[in-house]
Design a protein around this motif. Structure first.
Motif, PDB file in Angstrom:
ATOM      1  N   PHE A   1       1.732   7.975   6.604  1.00  0.00           N
ATOM      2  CA  PHE A   1       1.274   8.058   5.219  1.00  0.00           C
ATOM      3  C   PHE A   1       1.332   9.485   4.721  1.00  0.00           C
ATOM      4  O   PHE A   1       1.765   9.757   3.602  1.00  0.00           O
ATOM      5  CB  PHE A   1      -0.159   7.540   5.095  1.00  0.00           C
ATOM      6  CG  PHE A   1      -0.211   6.125   4.640  1.00  0.00           C
ATOM      7  CD1 PHE A   1      -0.446   5.819   3.303  1.00  0.00           C
ATOM      8  CD2 PHE A   1       0.017   5.108   5.525  1.00  0.00           C
ATOM      9  CE1 PHE A   1      -0.468   4.504   2.876  1.00  0.00           C
ATOM     10  CE2 PHE A   1      -0.002   3.792   5.117  1.00  0.00           C
ATOM     11  CZ  PHE A   1      -0.251   3.481   3.791  1.00  0.00           C
TER      12      PHE A   1
ATOM     13  N   ARG B   1      11.198   7.721 -13.925  1.00  0.00           N
ATOM     14  CA  ARG B   1      10.605   7.084 -12.741  1.00  0.00           C
ATOM     15  C   ARG B   1      11.370   7.532 -11.495  1.00  0.00           C
ATOM     16  O   ARG B   1      12.610   7.477 -11.462  1.00  0.00           O
ATOM     17  CB  ARG B   1      10.668   5.543 -12.843  1.00  0.00           C
ATOM     18  CG  ARG B   1       9.593   4.908 -13.715  1.00  0.00           C
ATOM     19  CD  ARG B   1       8.192   4.895 -13.071  1.00  0.00           C
ATOM     20  NE  ARG B   1       8.090   4.099 -11.873  1.00  0.00           N
ATOM     21  CZ  ARG B   1       7.814   2.799 -11.858  1.00  0.00           C
ATOM     22  NH1 ARG B   1       7.602   2.152 -12.989  1.00  0.00           N
ATOM     23  NH2 ARG B   1       7.735   2.143 -10.713  1.00  0.00           N
TER      24      ARG B   1
ATOM     25  N   TRP C   1      -1.763  10.007  -8.503  1.00  0.00           N
ATOM     26  CA  TRP C   1      -0.608  10.840  -8.833  1.00  0.00           C
ATOM     27  C   TRP C   1      -0.804  11.491 -10.194  1.00  0.00           C
ATOM     28  O   TRP C   1      -0.252  12.561 -10.465  1.00  0.00           O
ATOM     29  CB  TRP C   1       0.682  10.038  -8.741  1.00  0.00           C
ATOM     30  CG  TRP C   1       1.076   9.842  -7.311  1.00  0.00           C
ATOM     31  CD1 TRP C   1       0.900   8.719  -6.548  1.00  0.00           C
ATOM     32  CD2 TRP C   1       1.671  10.819  -6.442  1.00  0.00           C
ATOM     33  NE1 TRP C   1       1.357   8.932  -5.261  1.00  0.00           N
ATOM     34  CE2 TRP C   1       1.837  10.208  -5.174  1.00  0.00           C
ATOM     35  CE3 TRP C   1       2.083  12.136  -6.605  1.00  0.00           C
ATOM     36  CZ2 TRP C   1       2.395  10.887  -4.083  1.00  0.00           C
ATOM     37  CZ3 TRP C   1       2.647  12.813  -5.520  1.00  0.00           C
ATOM     38  CH2 TRP C   1       2.795  12.191  -4.276  1.00  0.00           C
TER      39      TRP C   1
ATOM     40  N   GLU D   1      10.665  -2.978  -6.861  1.00  0.00           N
ATOM     41  CA  GLU D   1       9.967  -2.252  -7.928  1.00  0.00           C
ATOM     42  C   GLU D   1      10.974  -1.552  -8.842  1.00  0.00           C
ATOM     43  O   GLU D   1      10.801  -1.520 -10.058  1.00  0.00           O
ATOM     44  CB  GLU D   1       8.993  -1.225  -7.333  1.00  0.00           C
ATOM     45  CG  GLU D   1       7.852  -1.796  -6.523  1.00  0.00           C
ATOM     46  CD  GLU D   1       6.905  -2.676  -7.351  1.00  0.00           C
ATOM     47  OE1 GLU D   1       6.778  -2.454  -8.560  1.00  0.00           O
ATOM     48  OE2 GLU D   1       6.312  -3.604  -6.758  1.00  0.00           O
TER      49      GLU D   1
ATOM     50  N   ARG E   1       0.833  -1.208   0.000  1.00  0.00           N
ATOM     51  CA  ARG E   1       0.000   0.000   0.000  1.00  0.00           C
ATOM     52  C   ARG E   1       0.868   1.259   0.000  1.00  0.00           C
ATOM     53  O   ARG E   1       0.578   2.218  -0.728  1.00  0.00           O
ATOM     54  CB  ARG E   1      -0.935  -0.011   1.215  1.00  0.00           C
ATOM     55  CG  ARG E   1      -1.920   1.145   1.237  1.00  0.00           C
ATOM     56  CD  ARG E   1      -3.108   0.883   2.147  1.00  0.00           C
ATOM     57  NE  ARG E   1      -2.764   0.794   3.546  1.00  0.00           N
ATOM     58  CZ  ARG E   1      -2.731   1.834   4.390  1.00  0.00           C
ATOM     59  NH1 ARG E   1      -3.000   3.054   3.964  1.00  0.00           N
ATOM     60  NH2 ARG E   1      -2.411   1.658   5.653  1.00  0.00           N
ATOM     61  N   PHE E   2       1.949   1.240   0.790  1.00  0.00           N
ATOM     62  CA  PHE E   2       2.877   2.375   0.798  1.00  0.00           C
ATOM     63  C   PHE E   2       3.473   2.594  -0.572  1.00  0.00           C
ATOM     64  O   PHE E   2       3.579   3.718  -1.053  1.00  0.00           O
ATOM     65  CB  PHE E   2       4.009   2.137   1.796  1.00  0.00           C
ATOM     66  CG  PHE E   2       3.754   2.798   3.098  1.00  0.00           C
ATOM     67  CD1 PHE E   2       4.348   4.016   3.396  1.00  0.00           C
ATOM     68  CD2 PHE E   2       2.898   2.229   4.014  1.00  0.00           C
ATOM     69  CE1 PHE E   2       4.102   4.632   4.598  1.00  0.00           C
ATOM     70  CE2 PHE E   2       2.637   2.851   5.214  1.00  0.00           C
ATOM     71  CZ  PHE E   2       3.240   4.055   5.513  1.00  0.00           C
TER      72      PHE E   2
ATOM     73  N   ASN F   1       2.264  15.067   2.057  1.00  0.00           N
ATOM     74  CA  ASN F   1       1.077  15.855   2.394  1.00  0.00           C
ATOM     75  C   ASN F   1       1.293  16.800   3.571  1.00  0.00           C
ATOM     76  O   ASN F   1       0.445  17.652   3.833  1.00  0.00           O
ATOM     77  CB  ASN F   1      -0.110  14.932   2.721  1.00  0.00           C
ATOM     78  CG  ASN F   1      -0.750  14.346   1.475  1.00  0.00           C
ATOM     79  OD1 ASN F   1      -0.694  14.937   0.401  1.00  0.00           O
ATOM     80  ND2 ASN F   1      -1.346  13.174   1.613  1.00  0.00           N
TER      81      ASN F   1
ATOM     82  N   LYS G   1      -2.278  14.388  -1.806  1.00  0.00           N
ATOM     83  CA  LYS G   1      -2.554  13.039  -2.303  1.00  0.00           C
ATOM     84  C   LYS G   1      -3.505  12.336  -1.343  1.00  0.00           C
ATOM     85  O   LYS G   1      -3.130  12.010  -0.219  1.00  0.00           O
ATOM     86  CB  LYS G   1      -1.236  12.269  -2.425  1.00  0.00           C
ATOM     87  CG  LYS G   1      -1.353  10.763  -2.672  1.00  0.00           C
ATOM     88  CD  LYS G   1      -1.882  10.456  -4.067  1.00  0.00           C
ATOM     89  CE  LYS G   1      -1.923   8.945  -4.298  1.00  0.00           C
ATOM     90  NZ  LYS G   1      -3.068   8.283  -3.613  1.00  0.00           N
TER      91      LYS G   1
ATOM     92  N   GLU H   1       0.846   4.178  -2.725  1.00  0.00           N
ATOM     93  CA  GLU H   1       0.537   5.568  -2.355  1.00  0.00           C
ATOM     94  C   GLU H   1       1.688   6.524  -2.634  1.00  0.00           C
ATOM     95  O   GLU H   1       1.468   7.723  -2.799  1.00  0.00           O
ATOM     96  CB  GLU H   1       0.121   5.661  -0.884  1.00  0.00           C
ATOM     97  CG  GLU H   1      -1.175   4.922  -0.535  1.00  0.00           C
ATOM     98  CD  GLU H   1      -2.427   5.539  -1.177  1.00  0.00           C
ATOM     99  OE1 GLU H   1      -2.329   6.486  -1.963  1.00  0.00           O
ATOM    100  OE2 GLU H   1      -3.531   5.029  -0.874  1.00  0.00           O
ATOM    101  N   THR H   2       2.926   6.002  -2.669  1.00  0.00           N
ATOM    102  CA  THR H   2       4.078   6.874  -2.939  1.00  0.00           C
ATOM    103  C   THR H   2       4.481   6.824  -4.410  1.00  0.00           C
ATOM    104  O   THR H   2       5.523   7.332  -4.791  1.00  0.00           O
ATOM    105  CB  THR H   2       5.290   6.482  -2.067  1.00  0.00           C
ATOM    106  OG1 THR H   2       5.526   5.066  -2.221  1.00  0.00           O
ATOM    107  CG2 THR H   2       5.050   6.788  -0.603  1.00  0.00           C
ATOM    108  N   ASN H   3       3.656   6.177  -5.218  1.00  0.00           N
ATOM    109  CA  ASN H   3       3.880   6.139  -6.672  1.00  0.00           C
ATOM    110  C   ASN H   3       5.115   5.324  -7.052  1.00  0.00           C
ATOM    111  O   ASN H   3       5.768   5.617  -8.053  1.00  0.00           O
ATOM    112  CB  ASN H   3       3.994   7.563  -7.238  1.00  0.00           C
ATOM    113  CG  ASN H   3       3.596   7.646  -8.697  1.00  0.00           C
ATOM    114  OD1 ASN H   3       2.853   6.806  -9.194  1.00  0.00           O
ATOM    115  ND2 ASN H   3       4.099   8.645  -9.398  1.00  0.00           N
ATOM    116  N   ASN H   4       5.431   4.326  -6.252  1.00  0.00           N
ATOM    117  CA  ASN H   4       6.602   3.496  -6.533  1.00  0.00           C
ATOM    118  C   ASN H   4       6.276   2.288  -7.415  1.00  0.00           C
ATOM    119  O   ASN H   4       7.186   1.618  -7.883  1.00  0.00           O
ATOM    120  CB  ASN H   4       7.228   2.977  -5.226  1.00  0.00           C
ATOM    121  CG  ASN H   4       8.056   4.041  -4.517  1.00  0.00           C
ATOM    122  OD1 ASN H   4       8.580   4.952  -5.153  1.00  0.00           O
ATOM    123  ND2 ASN H   4       8.160   3.938  -3.209  1.00  0.00           N
ATOM    124  N   LEU H   5       5.002   2.000  -7.612  1.00  0.00           N
ATOM    125  CA  LEU H   5       4.631   0.811  -8.383  1.00  0.00           C
ATOM    126  C   LEU H   5       4.551   1.126  -9.875  1.00  0.00           C
ATOM    127  O   LEU H   5       4.183   2.219 -10.269  1.00  0.00           O
ATOM    128  CB  LEU H   5       3.272   0.278  -7.924  1.00  0.00           C
ATOM    129  CG  LEU H   5       3.140  -0.201  -6.485  1.00  0.00           C
ATOM    130  CD1 LEU H   5       1.727  -0.750  -6.256  1.00  0.00           C
ATOM    131  CD2 LEU H   5       4.174  -1.271  -6.146  1.00  0.00           C
TER     132      LEU H   5
END
Lengths: 246, 246
Positions: free
Chosen positions: B39, B234, A223, B79, A38-39, B45, A237, A42-46
């Protein structure tokens, strides 16, 4: 997590006849792994993803329906309100706050609850039907932020990936749940076609800047709502572990 | 969390004579609230902050010393490796991967462990002494990514907020823990002075682009490592709930 080389998932599937106390550790391991996923989301790492990891289905459901999602939403809203109140607005009415719509102002949770909270591949036709019902509830912490931002004198622009053909139902839905006023509601026209959201939303922000607006803040759950060109001074975000919009 | 209007903190402070089972709920509430804070920090944020919330001191310590931080690091590294392997490099040797140094390649956890994991206000003189020891361990998941990136043929640039006066000790420290090669190690010169990291690092990336490099990826634990101008195709955000660099 798929392909991370850890064995906790097969551990779990063989654990049906274990005692509750023996189950505790693999469940804690699963919670930690899904929190890491999930992190990363949420941090746009995927890299772009289409569904949540199946082994995290229970985790995401618990997060979305329990306090986790609500607290995360409230925290973002609070930070945004603190920022909003710190801004000295110009007297030319050119300071704007951009809001995305889906999962930012309106919640599609009733729709996703019936589809495993992101476990099923997105079905545009089914989702259109849901949008056309016009019954998405407000995200209440965003309603609170929206009210404050209006009161402070920001211009409010809604910038959504929804198409123009859904303008009427979107207007009705927004008004019905409390978002009764905006300066612009920007929806995808046929020219915007299949552009990625980052490109479409950047172009729209570029236009705002050209028209002399100052993009002070931008609130979105993706994002692709926030990155690209003409980015806001502060971007907020909102959480959304259910789906990814490129 | 300070100022969020919830009462769970005072609940907790009055709970010393409660039974273990009665304690469980306020502790779960605290965990959820501190997760929301984390988060908000990791998604950029929060407004600039100087210390972690005191009520989350135990939470952050547990995260940093337990599996949470390690799993998050491993997930980002994985990733990034998937992405690295997906890139088709040019044959002109101009594809670069940027790495930040502190909390990205090198860990200052031994330093922060003695200072409440971000609970104490940053002390530059004390931190300089620690840097001058040259004994920061490698972040092992980053060492793995670094090895893969080198093997694939990327040019590797290290872009750090450390000053030029720490060049020798930084070089020694990096080599000692396994980062034995790089194409550039960029440190703050006296001209960079007190610039915010976002500005300093953007300028350095602008120069890379002017020199004809393609910034394919950028790994850093601070958003100020990643945002600004000449951003990477990226960006990979490593976890760090202990401190914030503007």
């Amino acid at each position: 997590m798929a392909g991370n080389g850890k064995l906790w998932l097969s551990d779990l599937s063989n654990a049906s006849d274990r005692s509750k106390s023996e189950m505790k550790e693999p469940l804690e391991e699963l919670r930690l792994c899904c929190t890491s996923w999930r992190f990363a989301a949420e941090t746009n790492n995927l890299s772009p993803w289409r569904t949540i990891p199946p082994e995290c289905a229970g985790y995401v459901e618990e997060y979305m329906t329990g306090r986790g999602y609500r607290y995360d939403l409230e925290r973002v809203s609070k930070e945004a309100r603190v920022f909003a109140n710190s801004v000295k607005l110009g007297d030319d009415g050119r300071d704007i706050w951009i809001f995305d719509v889906d999962e930012t102002l309106l919640s599609n949770l009733p729709y996703y609850a019936l589809r495993g909270y992101g476990l099923e591949v997105f079905n545009p036709a089914e989702f259109d039907k849901w949008v056309e019902e016009g019954s998405a509830p407000a995200i209440s912490s965003s309603l609170e932020l929206y009210g404050e931002v209006l009161k402070l004198g920001f211009k409010v622009f809604f910038l959504s990936g929804r198409g123009e053909r859904h303008r009427n139902v979107t207007v009705d839905n927004l008004i019905k749940v409390g978002f009764k006023y905006w300066d612009k509601l920007i929806l995808r026209s046929s020219e915007d076609g299949e552009k990625h959201a980052t490109e479409y939303k950047s172009e729209k922000r570029d236009e705002m800047v050209k028209e002399g607006y100052r993009i002070v803040a931008n609130s979105g759950d993706q994002w692709s709502d926030l990155l690209g060109s003409s980015v806001a001074i502060r971007s907020f975000k909102l959480p959304n572990p259910m789906y990814y919009v490129p």
